[in-house]
Design a protein around this motif. Structure first.
Motif, PDB file in Angstrom:
ATOM      1  N   VAL A  44     -69.603  91.245  60.567  1.00  0.00           N
ATOM      2  CA  VAL A  44     -69.700  89.973  61.281  1.00  0.00           C
ATOM      3  C   VAL A  44     -69.018  88.860  60.499  1.00  0.00           C
ATOM      4  CG1 VAL A  44     -71.327  88.260  62.170  1.00  0.00           C
ATOM      5  CG2 VAL A  44     -71.808  90.695  62.443  1.00  0.00           C
ATOM      6  N   LYS A  45     -69.048  88.937  59.185  1.00  0.00           N
ATOM      7  CA  LYS A  45     -68.457  87.898  58.351  1.00  0.00           C
ATOM      8  C   LYS A  45     -66.937  88.035  58.227  1.00  0.00           C
ATOM      9  CE  LYS A  45     -72.662  87.103  55.682  1.00  0.00           C
ATOM     10  NZ  LYS A  45     -72.854  85.743  56.222  1.00  0.00           N
ATOM     11  N   GLY A  46     -66.335  89.024  58.907  1.00  0.00           N
ATOM     12  CA  GLY A  46     -64.886  89.115  58.970  1.00  0.00           C
ATOM     13  C   GLY A  46     -64.220  89.866  57.831  1.00  0.00           C
ATOM     14  N   THR A  47     -64.942  90.722  57.163  1.00  0.00           N
ATOM     15  CA  THR A  47     -64.330  91.534  56.097  1.00  0.00           C
ATOM     16  C   THR A  47     -63.307  92.499  56.693  1.00  0.00           C
ATOM     17  OG1 THR A  47     -66.392  91.394  54.856  1.00  0.00           O
ATOM     18  CG2 THR A  47     -64.825  93.072  54.160  1.00  0.00           C
ATOM     19  N   LYS A  48     -62.239  92.757  55.973  1.00  0.00           N
ATOM     20  CA  LYS A  48     -61.153  93.603  56.467  1.00  0.00           C
ATOM     21  C   LYS A  48     -61.647  95.020  56.755  1.00  0.00           C
ATOM     22  CE  LYS A  48     -57.424  91.104  54.134  1.00  0.00           C
ATOM     23  NZ  LYS A  48     -56.286  91.217  53.203  1.00  0.00           N
ATOM     24  N   PRO A  49     -61.122  95.634  57.825  1.00  0.00           N
ATOM     25  CA  PRO A  49     -61.574  96.989  58.187  1.00  0.00           C
ATOM     26  C   PRO A  49     -61.314  98.021  57.103  1.00  0.00           C
ATOM     27  CG  PRO A  49     -60.378  95.975  60.004  1.00  0.00           C
ATOM     28  CD  PRO A  49     -60.209  95.074  58.833  1.00  0.00           C
ATOM     29  N   GLU A  50     -60.205  97.880  56.367  1.00  0.00           N
ATOM     30  CA  GLU A  50     -59.919  98.880  55.332  1.00  0.00           C
ATOM     31  C   GLU A  50     -60.932  98.833  54.200  1.00  0.00           C
ATOM     32  OE1 GLU A  50     -56.746  95.561  54.942  1.00  0.00           O
ATOM     33  OE2 GLU A  50     -57.773  96.686  56.525  1.00  0.00           O
ATOM     34  N   ILE A  51     -61.461  97.635  53.890  1.00  0.00           N
ATOM     35  CA  ILE A  51     -62.485  97.527  52.848  1.00  0.00           C
ATOM     36  C   ILE A  51     -63.789  98.157  53.326  1.00  0.00           C
ATOM     37  CG2 ILE A  51     -63.862  95.909  51.497  1.00  0.00           C
ATOM     38  CD1 ILE A  51     -61.507  94.032  51.457  1.00  0.00           C
TER      39      ILE A  51
END
Length: 621
Positions: free
Chosen positions: A236-243
């Protein structure tokens, strides 16, 4: 002789300091000292207070019985104050049993010390149980100022949630505190704090490649429920999908044994000493162990957490998860979802990743037919191919043909691996090979290698099945090297060999015709004063002569094959319709060859003087 209150306080304080040294954060909470107790003793399953005032309350928590005074507890615990205590059987006091007490007997012992006015030490390991137990006993400000609820809440908010390590420790301690930890929002606050710190670090760190995984190890120590909440909040906080994908992969490797197991080809089939056995006979649901249920739950939850973006997780990881889902008998819907995700990324896979062992369940084990005893699960790969084709149809883009070309190479390599399985039926092999459209393969060398491997591993195939199998490949799409090998492969049907010979001769003629104009062009443009050009022309002439020599040899191989076929036909008194057609092709081929060689001013080769023996080559490596 009883000890003085000051001595008791000093002793209890030193004990608390010793326990606090084991934790990074601890606070010693002093309380109003009550001189009602002289000392505390614990013997086996009993805990009691020695005092000049006789005890009047017996409380059982789990398997420990606490013999204490009623007044210190009633003055601070609203739960006990509201109870109508029943006299004990011995008429010496009251009996009370606390069912499902948060934190168990160890936590209740700390609360008793707090009620008797002794100092207690808060630390990350006991703060969550104490907060839940104080809520259970209703130790609020209504009964005493600065009661245990307010003190534990302050420590949790001001000390624990500000520290990464302490928050992880508290979250682990909440595992056995359900539903109290959930209702008091301890789990939610800890998960939000961890997610906020992880996402903030990822967004502010410049060198993400070096720092992005600093929190993976700590989060991987949590249970699947808490891990899901943290990852969901991080998303929800927008962290990158690869991480997020890397964190999930890290968690899976820690909690799913066997994720790192790979099959680098096959070491053997049948019942040999080094046979690969991947048969897991799963019993009914009643007999499934708790460990298997936990593993299945982890797999299902991790799959639901996986990012929908292709760059989030690799195709290799999806295939590993698919294998684990089949091992632990996950739901068909989950397996279908994994197959679909693999199909969408199939061009990034390789043949070894697709070697999915044939895990057998209870019903499957009862089937004794060889078709159901294959080493690898062909049906799963067939479904993955179907999903890939469906995805390609939805993607009307230019890179569609490139994806099919890459997938065709992967599929041909996979077919070459599974072709060595003696239990693999020709129907399954044929259906899987034909799953791709005809235009997907620009070259049929890989398919020829797979077919040759299958023929070598199944020597008892009938002539009809061999012809049926060889119809899968297009001889015109074979390279010159593959044609040369196939022309001398005694495992191929005679008709296929003749087709390969004809295709090879056409390729040789085409190559020769391409070289002759280039040679003539070089002769017209270059002068006699350039010795280097003359050497190149000479080399081209020699190469052309070698090509013609090879062509003559192939011509004789073709003639010998034709004579062999005619002998077989006369022996069985069967005249096939297609032999007449091949005679016409032979005659037309000779007439064209003579015309070309006469037109170019070349000498023809004498077929009788340059006879070569027909040789058989081993299988294509």
């Amino acid at each position: 002789m009883s000890s003085s209150p000051a001595a008791q306080l000093q002793s209890s304080g030193s004990d608390s300091e010793g326990s606090g040294q084991a934790c990074e954060q601890s606070i010693v909470i002093p309380n109003r000292f009550i001189t009602i107790a002289d000392s505390f003793e614990k013997k086996e399953h009993s805990w009691f207070v020695t005092s000049q005032i006789p005890t009047d309350l017996s409380i059982q928590v789990q398997d420990i019985t606490f013999t204490v005074h009623k007044y210190p507890l009633m003055s601070k615990c609203g739960y006990i104050a509201r109870l109508e205590l029943q006299p004990s059987i011995s008429n010496l006091g009251y009996d009370l049993k606390l069912e499902n007490f948060p934190g168990g007997s160890e936590t209740f012992e700390i609360i008793l010390k707090f009620c008797y006015g002794l100092t207690i030490a808060f630390n990350p390991n006991n703060i969550a149980p104490l907060r839940c137990a104080s809520e259970f006993l209703d130790m609020s400000e209504e009964y005493e100022d600065r009661n245990l609820i307010s003190k534990t809440e302050a420590f949790l908010t001001l000390v624990i949630l500000s520290s990464w390590k302490e928050t992880i420790t508290v979250l682990k301690s909440c595992k056995n505190l359900s539903p109290w930890a959930e209702n008091l929002q301890i789990v939610r606050r800890c998960c939000d704090s961890i997610a906020w710190k992880a996402s903030r670090e990822n967004s502010t760190t410049e060198d993400i490649a070096d720092r992005q995984g600093w929190w993976f190890d700590d989060v991987a120590t949590l249970g699947i429920d808490h891990f899901m909440r943290i990852i969901t909040t991080i998303k929800v906080k927008g962290t990158k999908p690869e991480i997020i994908g890397k964190c999930i992969m890290h968690y899976a490797k820690k909690w799913l044994p066997g994720m790192a197991v790979e099959l680098e080809g096959l070491t053997g089939y049948g019942y040999g000493k080094h046979e690969l056995q991947f048969s897991i006979l799963s019993a009914g649901k009643e007999e499934v162990s708790v460990g298997q249920k936990e593993q299945r739950t982890i797999i299902e939850n991790l799959v639901n957490l996986l990012p929908h973006q292709d760059e989030g997780v690799s195709c290799k990881f999806f295939l590993q998860m698919l294998k684990m889902a089949m091992v632990y008998n996950a739901s068909p819907a989950l397996i279908s979802e994994l197959e679909k995700r693999v199909g969408m990324m199939l061009e990034d896979a390789n043949a070894n990743d697709l070697l999915i062992p044939n895990y057998k369940n209870e019903d499957h084990a009862k089937l004794n037919s060889p078709e159901h005893n294959t080493m690898h699960n062909i049906d799963v790969v067939q479904r993955i191919m179907d999903y890939f084709l469906m995805h390609e149809q939805q993607q009307q883009q230019k890179q569609q043909n490139i994806g099919k070309t890459n997938v065709s190479k992967i599929l041909d390599n996979y077919l070459a691996e599974v072709a060595r399985d003696p239990n693999l039926s020709i129907t399954k092999f044929q259906v899987l090979a034909e799953s791709l459209p005809e235009n997907a393969r620009t070259c049929h060398d890989g398919l020829y290698r797979a077919i040759d491997t299958y023929l070598k591993s199944h020597p008892s195939l009938s002539e009809h099945d061999r012809r049926r199998l060889c119809k899968l490949m297009n001889c015109e799409k074979l390279s010159l090297d593959a044609c040369t090998h196939a022309a001398q492969n005694d495992r191929l049907p005679l008709r296929t060999v003749v087709q390969v010979l004809f295709s090879e001769q056409v390729k040789m003629r085409t190559a020769m015709q391409e070289k002759e104009p280039a040679l003539q062009c070089d002769n017209s443009e270059q002068g006699d004063t350039q010795p280097s050009t003359s050497i190149e022309i000479k080399n081209l002439r020699e190469e052309l002569e070698n090509v013609k020599t090879r062509m003559a040899e192939l011509q004789k191989d073709y003639s010998e094959l034709q004579r062999e076929y005619e002998k077989l036909s006369n022996k069985h008194k069967i005249v096939s319709s297609w032999s007449l057609g091949w005679r016409k092709i032979k005659n037309s081929f000779h007439s064209k060859a003579d015309a070309d060689e006469t037109g170019n001013g070349r000498q023809t080769f004498n077929s009788t003087s340059q006879r070569t023996s027909f040789r058989r080559r081993p299988s294509l490596p």
